[in-house]
Design an enzyme around this catalytic site. Sequence first.
Site, PDB file in Angstrom:
ATOM      1  N   LYS A  45       0.698  -1.331  -0.041  1.00  0.00           N
ATOM      2  CA  LYS A  45       0.066  -0.200  -0.004  1.00  0.00           C
ATOM      3  C   LYS A  45       0.785   1.146  -0.027  1.00  0.00           C
ATOM      4  O   LYS A  45       2.010   1.299   0.305  1.00  0.00           O
ATOM      5  CB  LYS A  45      -0.777  -0.006   1.313  1.00  0.00           C
ATOM      6  CG  LYS A  45      -1.477   1.176   1.631  1.00  0.00           C
ATOM      7  CD  LYS A  45      -2.826   1.227   0.824  1.00  0.00           C
ATOM      8  CE  LYS A  45      -3.602   2.328   1.043  1.00  0.00           C
ATOM      9  NZ  LYS A  45      -3.921   3.049  -0.259  1.00  0.00           N
ATOM     10  N   LEU A  73      -5.152   7.683  -0.142  1.00  0.00           N
ATOM     11  CA  LEU A  73      -3.789   7.272   0.141  1.00  0.00           C
ATOM     12  C   LEU A  73      -3.816   7.042   1.753  1.00  0.00           C
ATOM     13  O   LEU A  73      -3.013   7.569   2.522  1.00  0.00           O
ATOM     14  CB  LEU A  73      -2.903   8.200  -0.244  1.00  0.00           C
ATOM     15  CG  LEU A  73      -2.758   8.577  -1.798  1.00  0.00           C
ATOM     16  CD1 LEU A  73      -1.320   9.423  -2.029  1.00  0.00           C
ATOM     17  CD2 LEU A  73      -2.251   7.016  -2.465  1.00  0.00           C
ATOM     18  N   CYS A 131      -2.034   8.893  -8.392  1.00  0.00           N
ATOM     19  CA  CYS A 131      -3.296   8.634  -7.472  1.00  0.00           C
ATOM     20  C   CYS A 131      -4.137   9.848  -8.003  1.00  0.00           C
ATOM     21  O   CYS A 131      -3.652  10.905  -7.775  1.00  0.00           O
ATOM     22  CB  CYS A 131      -2.826   9.016  -6.113  1.00  0.00           C
ATOM     23  SG  CYS A 131      -4.334   8.687  -5.223  1.00  0.00           S
TER      24      CYS A 131
HETATM   25  C1  SIN Z   1      -6.033   5.918  -3.461  1.00  0.00           C
HETATM   26  O1  SIN Z   1      -5.311   5.477  -2.025  1.00  0.00           O
HETATM   27  O2  SIN Z   1      -6.732   6.834  -3.501  1.00  0.00           O
HETATM   28  C2  SIN Z   1      -5.764   4.860  -4.506  1.00  0.00           C
HETATM   29  C3  SIN Z   1      -4.221   4.781  -4.939  1.00  0.00           C
HETATM   30  C4  SIN Z   1      -4.008   5.338  -6.183  1.00  0.00           C
HETATM   31  O3  SIN Z   1      -4.862   5.498  -6.935  1.00  0.00           O
HETATM   32  O4  SIN Z   1      -2.598   5.176  -6.714  1.00  0.00           O
END
Ligand code: SIN
Length: 304
Positions: A45, A73, A131
């Site tokens: 993650k 994130l 992101c």
């Molecule tokens: C997110 O945490 O919003 C998704 C991660 C990403 O799209 O890189």
Amino acid sequence: MSDLKVNIGNLTLKNPVLTASGTFGYGEEFSSFFDINDLGGIITKTITLKPRVGNPFPRIAETPSGMLNSIGLANVGVDAFISEKMPFLKTLNTAVIVNVAGNTVEEYVELISKLEDSDAEFDGYEINVSCPNVKEGGVLFGSNYNITAEITRKIRKATQRCVIIKLTPNVTSIGDVAAAVEQAGADSVSLINTLIGMAIDVDTRRPKIACITGGLSGPAIKPVALAKVFEVSKRVNIPIIGIGGIMNYQDALEFMMAGATAIEVGTANFIDPAISSTIVANLHNYCISHNIRHVREIVSSIIA
Ligand code: SIN
């Protein structure tokens, strides 16, 4: 037997199957479902300098053949990552790639320096400049190839570890961005991150996710992702890691034939937590039944 090994920068992966960031936690969450060491590697993650709670709920919605997310994130932050998550990751006998993001160029560098100065054991970085769910950094950086190249250059100076830049499809020319990061010293590019999308509940007239728009993933985006991998394969010489709606080994093969050296399994993990190891086994069977001695022979083997 067929040889499934592939090389990404200075890394030799035991096979081309990785798990995509944000769909596999920090690895431990999936360890009761199958032996994670069967995989070519895992991508954590996204980690940021400070912990993040992420975006307001609801932040996930199902769409036809796809999933919208606006997680923002959410993560434990680099200090807790090193002290709480690394001990498990260190026990793995597969490549561990740490996905990182920052709000500023300086934040990326500080975060990498913290990880480099720690005793954390891992193999490389996937740099999230794509992101779509954050107000600073994220896709704002990834859609500007000067900034993406600057981040790549600075990170290249800060580490000997493998550096993979994760690209957004939400740009006019993903080939230009890929070429810029190759020139700036990236070992590899991974693509695609999610496409910006939205969905509305027609009874309440409200968006299905609180942030209105989010990132679309899953089988709905596979044809787009394949076309982007093919496009980038014509622009760079570094290995490409293909991502986007890979649900089975046939999807993985399509990405490899289009130009990917390795692939990441994402949304499919939410349906079948052991799918990535099934894909490894089926890729091996495919190679044997097609007399393919080295899986890398499949890369860019499309007859077009
Ligand atoms: C997110 O945490 O919003 C998704 C991660 C990403 O799209 O890189």
